[in-house]
Enzyme design. Structure first.
Site, PDB file in Angstrom:
ATOM      1  N   GLY A 136     -20.213  -8.710   0.305  1.00 43.92           N
ATOM      2  CA  GLY A 136     -20.529  -7.418   0.812  1.00 43.92           C
ATOM      3  C   GLY A 136     -21.954  -8.305   1.819  1.00 43.92           C
ATOM      4  CG  HIS A 148     -20.901  -7.384  -5.882  1.00 45.78           C
ATOM      5  ND1 HIS A 148     -21.058  -5.853  -6.570  1.00 45.78           N
ATOM      6  CD2 HIS A 148     -20.128  -6.824  -4.472  1.00 45.78           C
ATOM      7  CE1 HIS A 148     -20.188  -5.465  -5.986  1.00 45.78           C
ATOM      8  NE2 HIS A 148     -19.573  -5.198  -4.606  1.00 45.78           N
ATOM      9  CG  ASP A 194     -18.390 -11.847  -4.482  1.00 47.59           C
ATOM     10  OD1 ASP A 194     -19.287 -12.007  -4.846  1.00 47.59           O
ATOM     11  OD2 ASP A 194     -18.229 -10.306  -4.120  1.00 47.59           O
ATOM     12  CG  ASP A 225      -1.705   0.773   1.096  1.00 53.35           C
ATOM     13  OD1 ASP A 225      -1.654   2.572   0.682  1.00 53.35           O
ATOM     14  OD2 ASP A 225      -3.398   0.339   1.185  1.00 53.35           O
ATOM     15  CD  GLU A 263     -20.666  -6.525  -9.742  1.00 54.92           C
ATOM     16  OE1 GLU A 263     -18.712  -6.552  -9.342  1.00 54.92           O
ATOM     17  OE2 GLU A 263     -21.482  -5.532  -9.535  1.00 54.92           O
ATOM     18  NE  ARG A 284     -15.546   0.075  -5.433  1.00 57.74           N
ATOM     19  CZ  ARG A 284     -16.387  -0.614  -4.189  1.00 57.74           C
ATOM     20  NH1 ARG A 284     -16.216  -1.570  -3.673  1.00 57.74           N
ATOM     21  NH2 ARG A 284     -16.704   0.678  -3.348  1.00 57.74           N
TER      22      ARG A 284
END
Length: 336
Positions: free
Chosen positions: A297, A294, A270, A186, A275, A247
């Site tokens: 979540g 997806h 996922d 990161d 999408e 994403r």
């Protein structure tokens, strides 16, 4: 913060089906103890709400229209936006920050199931659960699984987490009790902070080349578009599993399809771009790819964690306290 003992006027702004799922009767009862709200009035389109002048608090979620200058002009009393979902980028505009609105998000609550899905994917990937399950279904016999899947297992595997986001940090936290070598990449993280997360900070290319599993948790930004392009996908070692619960735009799906079709790597995907993927995409049928729609979540009962987070924030606001999960304007430049 409200300075009078009267309840502030609030309004739901989201898709109606999300309002129905997130705020059942018990949640509405708790909400109405603190704010004045019509539970049946849901702003899916602000133009269809005749009177917005008295609204002090917006309770938003998926499907909330953008809060632009024209909308805010109709809400002179608006002071706070409590988002019962993750990212606020789709509806909180520069006009909101220029107004000085207080903004809260339930992103931390939504990060929990995404991290849980990711950890399950990591453990199943190294154990080759899906491949062994398919082979067992085909042969229906006791085989030498270790011989068929060399290196099978989770002991001393290297797990690379791309992005120390809310989800990325939660994944690292959940993985710490296991016998893993945890890496993190990161650009906004320093080595000391990485160590506090139980991980070693490395360059992105090094992480990709070392990981037995590489899991993506970076935000969708111009500089992260196709972060996993053909060059970086080629850095993955044979047998590595790539996980994306971040994403869809983080991966070049044409390049991923080519690598996965070779059988060289595995993938648990996922989120995709677009999408949904076209029906003809080989990713649906490749045996070394798990493609899910997806679902990492918050879904089903997990939505109540988001609801409770939002209700807690409403109570804090009405009690004159600061939000526990505020959103800062500057942070949006590097967040999902």
């Amino acid at each position: 913060m409200p300075s009078t003992p009267s309840r502030p006027r609030a309004l739901f702004a989201m898709g109606r089906r999300h309002r129905d799922a997130l705020f059942p009767g018990t949640a509405v009862q708790r909400l109405t103890r603190h704010v004045d709200i019509d539970p049946e009035l849901v702003a899916e389109d602000f133009d269809r709400v005749p009177d917005l002048a008295a609204v002090e608090v917006l309770i938003t979620s998926w499907g909330c229209p953008p809060l632009d200058d024209a909308v805010l002009a109709r809400m002179p009393a608006l002071k706070a936006v409590v988002h019962a979902a993750g990212s606020v980028k789709h509806h909180v505009t520069d006009a909101c920050w220029d107004r000085g609105l207080l903004v809260s998000t339930a992103a931390a609550a939504n990060a929990v199931p995404v991290a849980e899905y990711t950890v399950a994917a990591v453990l199943f990937a190294n154990k080759r659960v899906l491949a062994i399950g398919d082979a067992y279904r085909e042969h229906r016999a006791a085989l030498d699984w270790s011989a068929r899947f060399p290196g099978l297992g989770n002991y001393r595997r290297t797990i690379g987490v791309v992005g120390a986001s809310l989800v990325g940090r939660r994944v690292l936290e959940l993985l710490r009790p296991f016998d893993f070598d945890l890496l993190v990449a990161d650009p906004h993280l320093d080595a000391g902070s990485a160590r506090s997360l139980g991980a070693r900070l490395v360059d992105l290319d090094e992480l990709i080349a070392l990981g037995d599993v590489v899991s993506l948790h970076a935000p969708a930004l111009p500089e992260t578009h196709h972060l996993m392009d053909a060059r970086r996908l080629a850095l993955l070692r044979d047998g590595t599993t790539l996980i994306n619960t971040g994403r869809g735009s983080l991966i070049d799906h044409d390049a991923l399809t080519a690598e996965a079709a070779s059988g060289r790597i595995h993938a648990v995907i996922d989120v995709t771009d677009p999408e949904v993927l076209p029906a003809a995409s080989p990713l649906y049928s490749l045996p070394n790819v798990l493609l899910t729609p997806h679902i990492a979540g918050s879904l089903g009962g997990e939505l109540m964690r988001i609801t409770e987070s939002a209700l807690d924030e409403i109570e804090r606001y009405c009690g004159g306290q600061e939000f526990a999960h505020p959103v800062a304007r500057a942070a949006l430049a590097i967040s999902a």
